[in-house]
Design a protein around this motif. Sequence first.
Motif: not given
Lengths: 156, 156
Positions: A91, A94-95, A123, A125-127
């Motif tokens: 992650p 990717v982020a 998608q 990557v998000a918080v």
Amino acid sequence: MGQVRENLAECSLPAALELMGDRWAFLILRAAFNGLHHFEELQQELGIARNILANRLARFVDHGLMERASVPEDRRKIVYNLTEKGFALLPTMVALRQWGERWETGSPAFPILVDVRDGRPIQQVAVLSHDGRPLGKGDLHWALPGDVEDQAARAG
Amino acid sequence: MGQVRENLAECSLPAALELMGDRWAFLILRAAFNGLHHFEELQQELGIARNILANRLARFVDHGLMERASVPEDRRKIVYNLTEKGFALLPTMVALRQWGERWETGSPAFPILVDVRDGRPIQQVAVLSHDGRPLGKGDLHWALPGDVEDQAARAG
DNA sequence: AATCTTAGTTTCAAGTAGAAACTCGCATGT
DNA sequence: ACATGCGAGTTTCTACTTGAAACTAAGATT
């Protein structure tokens, strides 16, 4: 976002950066994700100096990100494989890559990552909040132990 | 995950790492997220050498991650503020920190990030499929331009 | 047996990080 | 007005790190 001036040094970011905080770490990781497992492959693909690569691989092995094994069929060959711990950096990687696409290179670099089931792109990557809402600039706050338990108790 | 040996160098990760690939970059970023905006604050909080901090701040400003402005009330003071581009590194930073918590320091470091609305802790940052399923080791595949459009056409 | 491969190690030059002292414009107290 | 202090750097010099190239040592190939 709130101000928390105490305790900034006590979090795990410095620990993570001790390992991953250099120019090559994520590039080696990515190459490993992409199926490169041998010293010479990595060296040629990345163009990294041999001594640095040797040093980084040894460090990754020491820290449990990779496992080093020799190949039975050709005992000169060594295979480096990501452990679960190493794979868990996906992650983050990717982020960082998505950020680079959006803000540095100006978008869709290929190859892109897709879900193997339906071939659709992943998608951003998000918080996310506990219930899956994406959280932005003003939506976050630093909390100390007491705060969080209070909130959890109140909510649940 | 599939093997894509061509084109590894053409993605945006190297570009991102040119900026963020050193030990201090994310720590400075995090301090900025936490409301530290002045040179002396950052220097004392992080324990970074002054010349290095000056150099990194200048680079961040050059690359548009931060804006540098002088404070009208006290014209000695300079304020460094994150731009949208700088703030967009939050998911990367949080992902890295969460990895550190899980695999390096052995979990919940404080302070933790919570949703300001309900005070609940944020989710783990993850790689998600287009419909929100978390994707793991075997669920990902690298695709080239043609592949993706084909899939999208077939699915939609 | 000679040669080639793989995975390193050694060596040395060049670059980067770090600590400490220094500068310089601005603010503050008297 | 003058002395003192502070904020944001810059300079200097040393120590460590990176990088390129040559070298080594097992093990495979012909």
